[in-house]
Design a protein around this motif. Structure first.
Motif, PDB file in Angstrom:
ATOM      1  N   HIS A   4      60.972   5.450 -44.697  1.00  0.00           N
ATOM      2  CA  HIS A   4      60.814   6.006 -43.351  1.00  0.00           C
ATOM      3  C   HIS A   4      59.589   6.916 -43.319  1.00  0.00           C
ATOM      4  O   HIS A   4      59.433   7.801 -44.172  1.00  0.00           O
ATOM      5  CB  HIS A   4      62.074   6.770 -42.942  1.00  0.00           C
ATOM      6  CG  HIS A   4      63.277   5.885 -42.791  1.00  0.00           C
ATOM      7  ND1 HIS A   4      63.401   4.974 -41.766  1.00  0.00           N
ATOM      8  CD2 HIS A   4      64.379   5.740 -43.567  1.00  0.00           C
ATOM      9  CE1 HIS A   4      64.547   4.326 -41.894  1.00  0.00           C
ATOM     10  NE2 HIS A   4      65.151   4.758 -42.979  1.00  0.00           N
ATOM     11  N   ILE A   5      58.764   6.672 -42.336  1.00  0.00           N
ATOM     12  CA  ILE A   5      57.485   7.368 -42.225  1.00  0.00           C
ATOM     13  C   ILE A   5      57.581   8.439 -41.131  1.00  0.00           C
ATOM     14  O   ILE A   5      58.023   8.141 -40.012  1.00  0.00           O
ATOM     15  CB  ILE A   5      56.360   6.367 -41.861  1.00  0.00           C
ATOM     16  CG1 ILE A   5      56.395   5.137 -42.794  1.00  0.00           C
ATOM     17  CG2 ILE A   5      54.999   7.042 -41.885  1.00  0.00           C
ATOM     18  CD1 ILE A   5      56.157   5.439 -44.246  1.00  0.00           C
ATOM     19  N   PRO A   6      57.153   9.661 -41.410  1.00  0.00           N
ATOM     20  CA  PRO A   6      57.212  10.711 -40.382  1.00  0.00           C
ATOM     21  C   PRO A   6      56.137  10.497 -39.308  1.00  0.00           C
ATOM     22  O   PRO A   6      55.126   9.819 -39.557  1.00  0.00           O
ATOM     23  CB  PRO A   6      56.941  11.989 -41.176  1.00  0.00           C
ATOM     24  CG  PRO A   6      56.071  11.531 -42.303  1.00  0.00           C
ATOM     25  CD  PRO A   6      56.563  10.149 -42.664  1.00  0.00           C
ATOM     26  N   TYR A  58      62.585  11.975 -50.099  1.00  0.00           N
ATOM     27  CA  TYR A  58      64.031  11.929 -50.296  1.00  0.00           C
ATOM     28  C   TYR A  58      64.477  10.498 -50.566  1.00  0.00           C
ATOM     29  O   TYR A  58      64.064   9.569 -49.858  1.00  0.00           O
ATOM     30  CB  TYR A  58      64.761  12.478 -49.067  1.00  0.00           C
ATOM     31  CG  TYR A  58      64.929  13.981 -49.125  1.00  0.00           C
ATOM     32  CD1 TYR A  58      63.827  14.825 -49.074  1.00  0.00           C
ATOM     33  CD2 TYR A  58      66.192  14.559 -49.272  1.00  0.00           C
ATOM     34  CE1 TYR A  58      63.979  16.205 -49.174  1.00  0.00           C
ATOM     35  CE2 TYR A  58      66.351  15.933 -49.352  1.00  0.00           C
ATOM     36  CZ  TYR A  58      65.242  16.750 -49.299  1.00  0.00           C
ATOM     37  OH  TYR A  58      65.390  18.108 -49.394  1.00  0.00           O
ATOM     38  N   ASN A  60      67.548   8.489 -50.185  1.00  0.00           N
ATOM     39  CA  ASN A  60      68.768   8.648 -49.375  1.00  0.00           C
ATOM     40  C   ASN A  60      68.880  10.133 -48.990  1.00  0.00           C
ATOM     41  O   ASN A  60      68.038  10.607 -48.251  1.00  0.00           O
ATOM     42  CB  ASN A  60      69.983   8.114 -50.123  1.00  0.00           C
ATOM     43  CG  ASN A  60      69.788   6.635 -50.480  1.00  0.00           C
ATOM     44  OD1 ASN A  60      69.326   5.852 -49.661  1.00  0.00           O
ATOM     45  ND2 ASN A  60      70.111   6.256 -51.692  1.00  0.00           N
ATOM     46  N   ASP A  61      69.838  10.880 -49.534  1.00  0.00           N
ATOM     47  CA  ASP A  61      69.964  12.294 -49.157  1.00  0.00           C
ATOM     48  C   ASP A  61      69.531  13.252 -50.267  1.00  0.00           C
ATOM     49  O   ASP A  61      69.814  14.451 -50.182  1.00  0.00           O
ATOM     50  CB  ASP A  61      71.425  12.598 -48.768  1.00  0.00           C
ATOM     51  CG  ASP A  61      71.807  11.920 -47.464  1.00  0.00           C
ATOM     52  OD1 ASP A  61      70.992  11.911 -46.532  1.00  0.00           O
ATOM     53  OD2 ASP A  61      72.933  11.398 -47.386  1.00  0.00           O
ATOM     54  N   GLU A  80      67.126   3.993 -49.277  1.00  0.00           N
ATOM     55  CA  GLU A  80      66.132   4.398 -48.292  1.00  0.00           C
ATOM     56  C   GLU A  80      65.350   5.590 -48.825  1.00  0.00           C
ATOM     57  O   GLU A  80      65.927   6.556 -49.318  1.00  0.00           O
ATOM     58  CB  GLU A  80      66.797   4.801 -46.970  1.00  0.00           C
ATOM     59  CG  GLU A  80      67.431   3.643 -46.230  1.00  0.00           C
ATOM     60  CD  GLU A  80      67.980   4.079 -44.873  1.00  0.00           C
ATOM     61  OE1 GLU A  80      68.119   3.231 -43.998  1.00  0.00           O
ATOM     62  OE2 GLU A  80      68.255   5.295 -44.703  1.00  0.00           O
ATOM     63  N   THR A  82      62.688   8.552 -47.639  1.00  0.00           N
ATOM     64  CA  THR A  82      62.177   9.224 -46.451  1.00  0.00           C
ATOM     65  C   THR A  82      61.072  10.185 -46.873  1.00  0.00           C
ATOM     66  O   THR A  82      61.277  11.016 -47.764  1.00  0.00           O
ATOM     67  CB  THR A  82      63.278  10.028 -45.728  1.00  0.00           C
ATOM     68  OG1 THR A  82      64.333   9.132 -45.358  1.00  0.00           O
ATOM     69  CG2 THR A  82      62.736  10.685 -44.468  1.00  0.00           C
ATOM     70  N   ILE A  83      59.937  10.051 -46.252  1.00  0.00           N
ATOM     71  CA  ILE A  83      58.826  10.982 -46.490  1.00  0.00           C
ATOM     72  C   ILE A  83      58.880  12.014 -45.373  1.00  0.00           C
ATOM     73  O   ILE A  83      58.899  11.649 -44.189  1.00  0.00           O
ATOM     74  CB  ILE A  83      57.475  10.240 -46.466  1.00  0.00           C
ATOM     75  CG1 ILE A  83      57.415   9.224 -47.611  1.00  0.00           C
ATOM     76  CG2 ILE A  83      56.313  11.226 -46.556  1.00  0.00           C
ATOM     77  CD1 ILE A  83      56.246   8.265 -47.522  1.00  0.00           C
ATOM     78  N   ILE A  84      58.918  13.277 -45.743  1.00  0.00           N
ATOM     79  CA  ILE A  84      59.068  14.309 -44.726  1.00  0.00           C
ATOM     80  C   ILE A  84      58.216  15.534 -45.105  1.00  0.00           C
ATOM     81  O   ILE A  84      58.494  16.210 -46.082  1.00  0.00           O
ATOM     82  CB  ILE A  84      60.570  14.660 -44.531  1.00  0.00           C
ATOM     83  CG1 ILE A  84      60.823  15.287 -43.182  1.00  0.00           C
ATOM     84  CG2 ILE A  84      61.145  15.450 -45.643  1.00  0.00           C
ATOM     85  CD1 ILE A  84      61.216  14.303 -42.111  1.00  0.00           C
ATOM     86  N   PRO A  85      57.138  15.776 -44.369  1.00  0.00           N
ATOM     87  CA  PRO A  85      56.326  16.961 -44.667  1.00  0.00           C
ATOM     88  C   PRO A  85      57.129  18.229 -44.392  1.00  0.00           C
ATOM     89  O   PRO A  85      58.044  18.231 -43.559  1.00  0.00           O
ATOM     90  CB  PRO A  85      55.150  16.849 -43.687  1.00  0.00           C
ATOM     91  CG  PRO A  85      55.130  15.412 -43.264  1.00  0.00           C
ATOM     92  CD  PRO A  85      56.564  14.985 -43.278  1.00  0.00           C
ATOM     93  N   SER A  86      56.803  19.297 -45.098  1.00  0.00           N
ATOM     94  CA  SER A  86      57.543  20.539 -44.907  1.00  0.00           C
ATOM     95  C   SER A  86      57.117  21.215 -43.616  1.00  0.00           C
ATOM     96  O   SER A  86      56.056  20.929 -43.055  1.00  0.00           O
ATOM     97  CB  SER A  86      57.319  21.477 -46.091  1.00  0.00           C
ATOM     98  OG  SER A  86      55.953  21.823 -46.174  1.00  0.00           O
TER      99      SER A  86
END
Lengths: 99, 144
Positions: A4-6, A58, A60-61, A80, A82-86
């Protein structure tokens, strides 16, 4: 596996919110993502090839940084990433020195 | 590109800053991006993980961002920005806000809360393509 891309990085994945890649580990999955979308390289990694400090990945979780195998953690096709910037900030500690 | 949100949501994010005063509040804005602006559809209140310095720092746990992103996906919305408060400080971005900003194309809304009362609310759009050329641009807020 799906990655998943932010919002801010979709510019580099042809607006795709989710990218499907093959890979046996987290690192291989991310490498496949960069191979398919080379512009992602500079946004995910430093010049030394390390994940940028503000880029969270991440599985998954779970935060990959805290997994025993870190980026070498094995993944399956149903996992899955997930890429998530801070996101952080705050006021100046003394007075206002906003630019 | 302006930030568009309803009066209800505008009031809601400002009220959040009053509730957490003298600590900073923070939250996530879900919505859609169009040619005429960023449209906020809902707010997700986030907990401030900076309990060690909550009066002048905020940090949203990545897990909360992921949860919000998943919720948004169900309704066709994306993360379009964030909001936080500056207790007893102007509604201007700080060097800390700038250093910690990495969501390009997203809005960073700041509400000044003076003595517990929300005052000015400003929005800043993070522009640029990376850490080397990023900038905060003043963004007009349209309350619909």
């Amino acid at each position: 596996m799906e990655i998943h891309i932010p919002t801010p990085l979709r510019t580099y994945t042809d607006k795709k919110e989710t990218v499907s890649v093959d890979g046996a580990t987290v690192a291989e999955g991310l490498a496949a993502l960069v191979a398919a979308h080379p512009a992602m390289q500079q946004h995910l990694y430093t010049a030394e090839g390390k994940l940028r400090s503000f880029v969270n990945v991440y599985l998954n979780d779970d935060d990959v940084r805290y997994l025993p195998g870190k980026e070498e953690t094995a993944v399956s096709a149903t996992d899955e990433l997930t890429i998530i910037p801070s996101i952080a900030g705050g006021t100046p500690s003394a007075g206002c020195c906003c630019r | 590109m302006s930030l568009k949100l309803s009066q209800q949501l505008y009031d809601e994010l400002r009220a959040h800053g009053e509730e957490t005063y003298p600590h900073e509040c923070c939250g996530i804005m879900l919505g859609k991006t169009s040619e005429d602006g960023l449209h906020v559809a809902s707010l997700v209140r986030a907990g401030n993980t900076r309990t060690d310095s909550a009066h002048n720092r905020y940090h949203i746990a990545p897990q909360e961002l992921i949860k919000a992103q998943r919720e948004g996906r169900k309704t066709g919305h994306d993360i379009v920005g964030f909001y936080h408060s500056h207790p007893d400080h102007p509604a201007q971005w700080s060097p800390t806000d700038f250093a910690e900003a990495h969501w390009f194309g997203c809005s960073y809304v700041i509400t000044a809360v003076e003595k517990g009362k929300a005052q000015i609310t400003n929005s800043f759009l993070l522009t640029g393509t990376g850490e080397d050329d990023k900038a905060f641009t003043n963004q007009h807020i349209t309350v619909e």
